[in-house]
Write a protein that holds these residues in place. Sequence first.
Motif, PDB file in Angstrom:
ATOM      1  N   HIS A 148       4.279   8.123  -0.539  1.00  0.00           N
ATOM      2  CA  HIS A 148       3.982   6.730  -0.196  1.00  0.00           C
ATOM      3  C   HIS A 148       5.200   6.061   0.446  1.00  0.00           C
ATOM      4  N   CYS A 196       5.396   8.361   4.252  1.00  0.00           N
ATOM      5  CA  CYS A 196       4.512   7.531   5.080  1.00  0.00           C
ATOM      6  C   CYS A 196       5.191   6.262   5.585  1.00  0.00           C
ATOM      7  N   ASP A 197       5.799   5.514   4.677  1.00  0.00           N
ATOM      8  CA  ASP A 197       6.321   4.200   5.053  1.00  0.00           C
ATOM      9  C   ASP A 197       7.622   4.268   5.843  1.00  0.00           C
ATOM     10  N   LYS A 248      -3.769   7.117   2.278  1.00  0.00           N
ATOM     11  CA  LYS A 248      -2.517   7.020   3.047  1.00  0.00           C
ATOM     12  C   LYS A 248      -2.028   8.419   3.444  1.00  0.00           C
ATOM     13  N   ILE A 249      -2.112   9.365   2.505  1.00  0.00           N
ATOM     14  CA  ILE A 249      -1.744  10.749   2.821  1.00  0.00           C
ATOM     15  C   ILE A 249      -2.707  11.309   3.865  1.00  0.00           C
ATOM     16  N   ALA A 305      -1.749  10.027   7.198  1.00  0.00           N
ATOM     17  CA  ALA A 305      -0.510  10.688   7.631  1.00  0.00           C
ATOM     18  C   ALA A 305      -0.821  12.078   8.167  1.00  0.00           C
ATOM     19  N   LEU A 361       7.590   8.845   8.606  1.00  0.00           N
ATOM     20  CA  LEU A 361       6.548   8.899   9.626  1.00  0.00           C
ATOM     21  C   LEU A 361       6.724   7.771  10.648  1.00  0.00           C
TER      22      LEU A 361
END
Length: 970
Positions: free
Chosen positions: A741, A745-746, A674-675, A678, A749
Motif C-alpha cells: 500500500h 503503490c503510493d 489497489k494491488i 498496480a 509505482l
Amino acid sequence: MLQNLKPNYLNSCLYNSSCVLARSTVLSTIHSYSKRGLDVGYKPALVESNNRNVGKNQRQPSNEKRFSMLLPPPNITGELHLGHALTCTIQDALIRWNEKHDLQCLWLPGMDHAGIATQVVVEKNLQKAKKLSRYDLGKDKFLREVWNWKDEKATGIKRNLNELGAHMNWEHEYFTMDEHQSRAVKEAFIRLFEANLIYRDKSLVNWSCALESAISDIEVDNLEINGPTAIEVPGYREKVIFGEMVDVAYKIRGTQEEIIVSTTRPETLLGDVAVAVNPMDGRYSHLKGRSIMLWHPVRQEEIPLIFDESVDPEFGTGAVKITPAHDRYDYDMALKYQLPIVNVITSKGNIEQNFGLFSELPRYNARAKMLNFLANESLLRGTRPHSMVLPICSRSKDIVEFLLKPQWFVRCQNMAQKAKHAVETGELCIIPKVFENEWFRWLDNCHDWCISRQLWWGHQIPAYEVQYGQTSSWIAARSLEEAQQKAQAMHDSAECKVAQDTDVLDTWFSSSLLPFSSLGWPEDTTKLRRYYPLDLMETGHDILFFWVARMVMLGQQLTGRLPFNKVLLHGIICDEFGRKMSKSLGNVIKPEHVIKGASLQQLNKEAESLHQQGILSSAELKKSLSGQRKMFSDGIPECGTDALRFTLCSSNVKNHFINFNVQECHTNKLFFNKIWQATRYTLGCIDRFSVVPSGHLSKDELTEMDRWILSRLSSTIETTQKAMEGFNFHLVTAAWKVFFHNNFCDVYLESTKAHMSSDNASIATNHCLVLQHCLVIGLHNLKIFTPFLAAELLSHLPVVPDLRINYREWTDPALETAIEQLLEICQSIRQAKNECCPPVARKHNPVLHLLPKSESLSNLFQLHIKNIEQLTQCNGVILHTAEDSFANTTFTCQSSATHECNFGIVTDSQVLKAVASRNKKLVKLISELDKLLSIVGSDGYRKSAKASVQQKHLEKIDQLKLQIKEMQNM
C-alpha cells in the motif's frame, strides 16, 4: 511511513494535463490490460470462482522433512462460524508456508459427531417441524434422522471449508463415528479399562434434566444474577425466580431453641441429613460437646448438628444445611461423617416419591409449595435478595442439577502429572507461554473424568454387565460375542447374563484420540509411523483442558509418546465491541456473510429461521432482530474470502479475545483492489516496452528508487520469516500492507511514471522488471493469506525464472532511511498544500520551493527532483541553495517539513485573484439569500404580501440557491 500520501495514479494520469505520463500513454496502457484479460477492478466472487482449485501444492516436495497438523473437527450441528474460519485460516496459512519451504505437509480434515449438541439440535428440529420427540420415533428411527442430518450438514461444512481456500488432505478425511474411529474408541476404552484407569462408580455429576444426561463442565454456563431475577426454564410455562435467600428454622429436640439455616434452594430441604456449624463460632459454642439432634419437619425424623472447621461462619447465620445428594461440598461432608444420602430430585427434574405432598412435583413447583409449608409450620424466618451464580446447561438452557448417578470415570491423576511434566521439561511447548499457568492449574486439580452420557447419539460404551447369580460385575469388550466369552472364562463356562451398557461416551473421549486414531491407530500404519506425533496442534485456548490436555494424557498413555510437540492457542472471536458472539444478541457474523455480503433483511430472515427451528425462543428472536438493526443497519458488504482471511490474521491471534470489525474487512478488500490496479499498470508497462521476464537485476543499472523498493521488499520478507516462526501473523499482514500500500503503490509505482516514456527506455525497462519482481515475489508471500487474489494475479504476470533469489543482498538500511526522510518531507508538503491552497489552486499544480539545510539533504533532493514533483503533485520544484533567494520569494503558504528543510508553495496569482473574487461574490449572494429568507419567513409577510409578490420572491430564492451551488462547485 507515508500514510496519507495516496494519489490515485490512474486518475491523475488521465485527468491531469501536467502529469509526466501523458494521457495517451495511459490510455494505450489500459488498452493493453484488457488484451491480457485482467478485469478493470477486483471482483472477489469472480476471482474466487476462477481460482477454486488453489489447493494443494502440485509440485512434489524434494525435502524429506514433513509437517503434520490436525484440523479441530467442526461439529455437525450446523454451518461454520467465524471461530472455525479463524482456525481454518491460521492452519491453512501454516500449511502454505511450510509447503513454500518445500516440506511434505499433511493436514487432516474431519468432523465431530458432537453427541449432546447434535442430539439437541435434531430434537428441536423434529419438534418444530413434525411435532415429534425422539421418544415418539424410538431410538432406531431417531438415529436415522441424526445420520441424515449429518450427511446434509457435512456436505455444507466441507463446501464452506473449500470456499475458505483451505487445501486439506481430503483423501484422509474422517468422521468421529465412522467405522475406523469406532474401532479406535473401543480399543482405547478396553486398554484403559484393563489398565485399571477406567472404573464405574456412583458420584455427583452435572446433570441436565431436559437432556436427562450428565454433561461436562464446558457445557455449563455460569450466569451471575444480583437479587430476584425471573429466568425461563424448559418445561415451565412461567419464569422461575432465582436470586433469593430463604431463612429456615430447625428446632433443636428437647429444647425451645432453634438453628436458622439459609438456602437459595428450599426444595432441597427434603434431602437435608444434617446441619453444620463451625466449632469456633461463638453463637453455637454452648451446644458443643453434646449430642444435638434437630427435627426434620417433612421427613419427621431427627438429623444431627455437626461441628466442622470448613463451615464459613460469615455465610448467613453460620449454620449450613447438608444435602449430600445435590451438592458437592455436602457430599464430601456426608462421606466424612458417614451421613445417609437422601435423593430428592429425579433425572427428569421432579421430586422423588415418598415425600408426601411434594412427591413427583416438578422441582420449582415444589419450591413454591415448600415455602408455603414452612410458613404454615411457622418455620420460615424470612426471604431476602441474594447475589448468586446460576449454572445453566449451554445446550438445553436448563438449570443444572447435581445428581448422584452411576457413571464411568477415567482416573486422571497420574496421566495429568505426566502431561504437566512434559511442559515443565520443555518437551511440550505451549504458545503463548502465558497459558502454561492455566495448564498447571488444571492438571494439579485434575479430578477423575466422567466419560458416560445418557444419550442415544454417540459411541455406545463397550462395557458389559455380567450377572452371575446374585452378583454382577463389569467387563470391557469389542463385541457382545467377545463379552460372552470373557464372562464364561471368568465363571468357568457357567450360565451368566451379559448386557451392554446403554450409555454413550463423552464426545471429548473420541476426539481426544484423534492425533493418532486419524492416522490409523490402533493399526501400525505407514501414515502413523510417518506423521505421528503431529508437529503442531492449533486450537482455541478455551478448550486447553477439555481437549488439548486430554489428547496429551491419552496420547502418552496409549502410544507412549506425546501426540504433538507444540500447541498454538488462539483467542475467542468477539464482535467489534468486544462482546461474545451470540445468536440471541444478533451480533453473529457468519463467514459467508462477509464473503458474499448480506442485507439486513437476509440477516433477519436467518434469525427467524432459527426461531422456526426451535433454536431461538421468541424473546431471543426479538433481542436478536434488535441487535441486527443496531449493528448492521446497512447490512454487511461483500468483502470476499481473501479479505476475511487477511482480516482475521491482522489481529494478534494469541490474544485472549479478537474483536472482528466488518468495516476493516471491507477496507482490506479495497487494499486488494489497489494491488490489482498496480498489476494492471505493470502489465501495461511490460507490454509497452516489450520487457522480457528476468530473474536477474543489476544494482548498477537501477535507480535509487528501484534499489529502495527492492530493499523494502527484502526487509518485508525478513520480517515475514521471523514473524511466521513466532506465529505472529498480524506482523506479517501489517508488513505486507505497508509494503504494497504505502511503499509500492503510493510511492514507487508513482515514481516510475516519470520515466515511462520512449526517451527513457532503459530506465523504464528496469522499472518494469522491478515492478514485476515486487509483485511476483510479494504475491507469492502474500498468498498464504490471500490464495485467490494471488493465484489470479500471478496467472497474468510473467513468470520470474528464479523466485529463490537471495533478497538479503538487496537490503540497504541507509538508503531506506534516506528515502524515509524524503517521504516524510513530501507528506508534510502535501498536507500543507491541501490545508493552505484552495482546491482550484491545487488543481493547477503549484510550484514547490525547497530550502534544505544540509548538504546530504540537498544531494538527496537533487537526485529525486522528479520524484518529489510526482509525489507532491506539484508543477515543478525549485531547489534553493541560499536562504536569501528563498526569503525573497512570495509564497501562498510557507512552513518547515523538518528541522532540516523549509518549503514554500507558489500558486498562480491570477487563480488566487479569481478565487478571492469568487469568494467575495459568494458572500454577497449568501447574505442576499439570508435576507430574503428572513423576509418571507415572517408572519406579517405571509399575511399581507400579495400572492404575485410572494411568487416573485420564491423564484428569486430558487435562483440564488442555484447560483450559490454553482459557485461553490467551481
